[in-house]
Design a protein around this motif. Structure first.
Motif, PDB file in Angstrom:
ATOM      1  N   TYR A  11     -31.924  56.130   9.152  1.00 49.58           N
ATOM      2  CA  TYR A  11     -31.305  56.615   8.120  1.00 49.58           C
ATOM      3  C   TYR A  11     -30.999  55.081   7.527  1.00 49.58           C
ATOM      4  O   TYR A  11     -30.053  54.096   7.425  1.00 49.58           O
ATOM      5  N   SER A  13     -29.659  53.769   2.761  1.00 51.96           N
ATOM      6  CA  SER A  13     -29.741  54.279   1.126  1.00 51.96           C
ATOM      7  C   SER A  13     -28.591  55.482   0.656  1.00 51.96           C
ATOM      8  O   SER A  13     -29.566  55.854   0.377  1.00 51.96           O
ATOM      9  N   GLU A  14     -28.075  56.644   2.323  1.00 52.21           N
ATOM     10  CA  GLU A  14     -28.583  57.795   2.037  1.00 52.21           C
ATOM     11  C   GLU A  14     -29.217  58.779   2.078  1.00 52.21           C
ATOM     12  O   GLU A  14     -29.470  59.888   1.894  1.00 52.21           O
ATOM     13  N   LYS A  15     -31.067  58.000   2.454  1.00 47.84           N
ATOM     14  CA  LYS A  15     -32.099  59.131   2.668  1.00 47.84           C
ATOM     15  C   LYS A  15     -32.377  58.554   4.017  1.00 47.84           C
ATOM     16  O   LYS A  15     -32.346  57.631   5.305  1.00 47.84           O
ATOM     17  N   THR A 113     -33.645  62.936   1.060  1.00 42.93           N
ATOM     18  CA  THR A 113     -31.847  63.307   1.579  1.00 42.93           C
ATOM     19  C   THR A 113     -31.780  64.344   2.361  1.00 42.93           C
ATOM     20  O   THR A 113     -32.689  64.505   2.494  1.00 42.93           O
ATOM     21  N   THR A 114     -30.372  64.528   3.181  1.00 46.78           N
ATOM     22  CA  THR A 114     -30.457  65.466   4.003  1.00 46.78           C
ATOM     23  C   THR A 114     -31.044  66.685   3.029  1.00 46.78           C
ATOM     24  O   THR A 114     -31.479  67.722   3.768  1.00 46.78           O
ATOM     25  N   GLU A 135     -27.451  63.252  11.345  1.00 43.00           N
ATOM     26  CA  GLU A 135     -26.397  63.352  10.337  1.00 43.00           C
ATOM     27  C   GLU A 135     -24.603  63.617  10.758  1.00 43.00           C
ATOM     28  O   GLU A 135     -24.039  62.862  10.072  1.00 43.00           O
ATOM     29  N   LYS A 139     -21.597  60.820  11.198  1.00 43.45           N
ATOM     30  CA  LYS A 139     -20.707  60.577  10.633  1.00 43.45           C
ATOM     31  C   LYS A 139     -19.209  60.458  11.337  1.00 43.45           C
ATOM     32  O   LYS A 139     -18.669  59.806  11.260  1.00 43.45           O
ATOM     33  N   THR A 142     -19.219  57.553  11.759  1.00 43.26           N
ATOM     34  CA  THR A 142     -18.199  55.710  10.839  1.00 43.26           C
ATOM     35  C   THR A 142     -16.791  56.146  10.203  1.00 43.26           C
ATOM     36  O   THR A 142     -16.258  57.009  10.486  1.00 43.26           O
TER      37      THR A 142
END
Length: 146
Positions: A11, A13-15, A113-114, A135, A139, A142
């Motif tokens: 993962y 940059s959000e991809k 992306t998701t 994902e 999360k 994080t």
């Protein structure tokens, strides 16, 4: 007996990093997948899954990863009847720009992306499930500081 395969959910940059498997590949040639490969015989070895995954990612797409976290494991049978145990790890992108380094194994690299992955009807359900699980783990690990 099983072949043991490891894959990295990378993962950045959000991809997520996906590869289009080479058409030359015996299993799932031409399909999108996570980066990874088979565990090779090393005799007595520790952290063999993690070492294998780091090596395969570097060989196939030319990047380095760190902080490997277990996502899930599954089993399947290839089209040619080989039994495989597959283990997926969430990986942090550490260094390098991904490209199709091993053209015998990888035709192209794609960052998605998701939502793009989940909405793509051409992608196999197991890939979507692995991304959802990765994902969720991402999360949960994080910490948001305000």
């Amino acid at each position: 007996m099983f072949i043991v395969n490891v894959e990295g959910a990378i993962y950045k940059s959000e991809k997520w990093l996906l590869i289009r498997r080479s058409e030359k590949e015996e299993h799932a040639g031409g399909l999108l997948s996570l980066v990874g490969g088979k565990v090779e015989k090393e005799g007595t070895s520790s952290d063999i899954l993690e070492k294998t995954l780091k090596r395969e990612i570097t060989e196939e797409v030319g990047i380095e990863v760190s902080n490997l976290r277990y996502v899930n494991s599954s089993s399947f049978v290839t089209d040619s009847g080989i039994n495989v145990v597959d283990i997926v790890f969430l990986c942090d992108h550490e260094l390098g720009e991904a490209f199709a380094k091993s053209t015998d194994e990888v035709d192209e690299v794609i960052w998605m992306t998701t939502q793009q992955i989940l909405n793509n009807s051409d992608l196999p359900i197991y890939l979507k499930e692995n991304i959802k699980l990765a994902e969720k783990l991402l999360k949960n690990n994080t910490v948001v500081i305000k």
